[in-house]
Write a protein that holds these residues in place. Structure first.
Motif, PDB file in Angstrom:
ATOM      1  N   ALA A  20       0.827  -1.200   0.000  1.00  0.00           N
ATOM      2  CA  ALA A  20       0.000   0.000   0.000  1.00  0.00           C
ATOM      3  C   ALA A  20       0.867   1.258   0.000  1.00  0.00           C
ATOM      4  N   GLU A  96       1.043   0.470   6.538  1.00  0.00           N
ATOM      5  CA  GLU A  96      -0.349   0.620   6.119  1.00  0.00           C
ATOM      6  C   GLU A  96      -0.899   1.967   6.571  1.00  0.00           C
ATOM      7  N   GLU A 309      -7.565  -3.237   1.513  1.00  0.00           N
ATOM      8  CA  GLU A 309      -6.622  -2.907   0.451  1.00  0.00           C
ATOM      9  C   GLU A 309      -6.225  -4.138  -0.368  1.00  0.00           C
ATOM     10  N   GLY A 331      -7.489   1.964  -1.143  1.00  0.00           N
ATOM     11  CA  GLY A 331      -6.431   1.192  -1.772  1.00  0.00           C
ATOM     12  C   GLY A 331      -6.775  -0.217  -2.183  1.00  0.00           C
TER      13      GLY A 331
END
Length: 429
Positions: A20, A96, A309, A331
């Motif tokens: 990410a 993250e 994500e 994401g």
């Protein structure tokens, strides 16, 4: 117990958080290169202004003690106090949180909300803890971060694994330590203590509004459209309902336990009732179970990834058959998947636009709290609709003018606004 964390280099064997962050940094670099900014400004935009890690000692209900880890990353202050959710998940990591804080900066700038971006998280699976234990975790987290939180500093909101009760605990902890009630320290709190009408469904409503605009953009009428929603939680469940109300046929939904499918369309109202009783979409009488991964590659007009994500990635992007992907989660599409979907002609509406409804109404809540004057739900929803469509129009126009994707256009607009704010303010000292 707080300490500043240094950024560690990523490796080829990346964790989801590292993926990410790499994607967020790559998106920023594209915008910086297109805008012609120098290395110094690039480094400033890429670096968080403050990163904090806290240790959270917890006494369990059985008397044992464990120590959890929490994070808060405040990415940028140039346009105002920082704003961002707090998530409770076993997958929370510093990388993250860094990525999500950066995306929040761009989201706020894109929708012209006077905030910078922040994000917080605690590495915990809330399903394994009692309500009392979660309250103790929340209050200790808030107490540890008290010096860097505040209505003019950094304002948390709910995210994965947290809710309005979590925000109420943070508000109370902060207020007790301050010696007076401070409703503006969080948003997404209960209406009874200063929350805004329309906040609980704001992200979902924004996702649906942008999804309908995107379907119109590709000349698909809502009443002729089919959709699959991955993640029947805070965002996905209400987004599915709003889309169904507009005439879209929801043919599949999933949650953390599994997925269900009905080619003739799911009765979303009855599905909500089923989930309220059972806690999962599985076992819904009017649908067939399906492989959750297969939901992402169904032949539908609209796909809404609204969970976590990285669910659209190099392994499955080539199999995506949706015409439009609207990112309800933060994401959900990796950089590799973005390139594949672009090559297939799939229209991807980026998260910093699609799911911005929550931060917009959080801003409205903050404004109402500062004024001690509350708006009707009709006023909130109308102002949200105006903001979302204005953002959509600006991104589409920029995309067409520059010949770039919607994600690239959204990031360029946002990065330029943040950079201009920084340059106008100047560098201190």
């Amino acid at each position: 117990m707080t300490q500043t964390e240094e950024r560690t280099p990523t490796t080829t064997d990346r964790s989801p958080g590292e993926h990410a962050l790499a994607d967020a940094l790559a998106q920023l670099k594209f915008a910086v290169d297109l805008l012609g900014y120098g290395d110094g400004l690039h480094q400033l935009l890429a670096s968080a202004r403050r990163e904090t890690r806290v240790s959270i000692p917890l006494r369990r209900d059985d008397g044992t003690m464990e120590v959890l880890t929490g994070y808060r990353v405040q990415h940028n202050f140039s346009r105002g106090p920082t704003k961002g959710g707090l998530r409770y998940s076993p997958d929370v990591s510093l990388d993250e949180v860094r990525a999500l804080a950066m995306w929040m900066t761009w989201k706020c700038a894109l929708l012209d909300v006077p905030y910078g971006g922040a994000k917080g998280g605690v590495t915990i699976d809330p399903r394994l803890y009692s309500k009392g234990e979660l309250e103790r975790v929340t209050r200790r987290y808030a107490s540890e971060l008290q010096p860097v939180l505040g209505p003019d500093k950094d304002i948390p909101a709910p995210d994965i694994g947290t809710d309005e009760q979590t925000m109420a605990w943070i508000m109370d902890t902060y207020s007790v330590n301050a010696g007076y009630t401070v409703p503006g320290v969080v948003t997404g709190k209960p209406v009874s203590i200063g929350g805004s009408l329309g906040r609980s469904t704001a992200t979902s409503r924004g996702v649906a509004q942008v999804a309908l605009a995107a379907l119109q953009h590709v000349r698909v009428a809502p009443t002729a459209a089919t959709a699959a929603v991955q993640g029947f939680g805070k965002v996905g469940a209400s987004a599915a309902q709003f889309l169904a109300d507009a005439g879209v046929r929801i043919v599949a939904v999933s949650d953390q336990y599994g997925a269900v499918h009905a080619s003739n369309g799911l009765d979303v109202v009855r599905l909500h009732e089923h989930v309220a009783v059972t806690g999962t979409v599985l076992g819904f009488a009017d649908a067939e179970p399906m492989d959750p991964d297969s939901l992402l590659t169904l032949d539908v007009d609209l796909l809404v990834p609204a969970a976590v994500e990285g669910v659209l990635n190099a392994a499955n992007a080539a199999d995506v058959r949706a015409t439009v992907v609207v990112e309800g989660a933060n994401g959900p599409t990796t950089a590799e998947a973005d390139q594949i979907l672009r090559g297939k002609g799939v229209l991807v509406v980026p998260d910093i636009l699609a799911n911005a409804g929550g931060v917009i109404v959080s801003y409205f809540e903050w404004v109402q709290g500062n004024q001690a004057y509350w708006w009707s739900v009709e006023e909130v929803e109308e102002r949200l609709h105006q903001r979302m469509l204005a953002g959509w129009t600006a991104v589409v126009e920029s995309s067409q003018q520059l010949g770039i994707t919607l994600r690239e256009a959204a990031t360029v607009i946002a990065v330029q606004r943040v950079a201009e704010a920084h340059q106008i303010r100047g560098l201190y000292p």
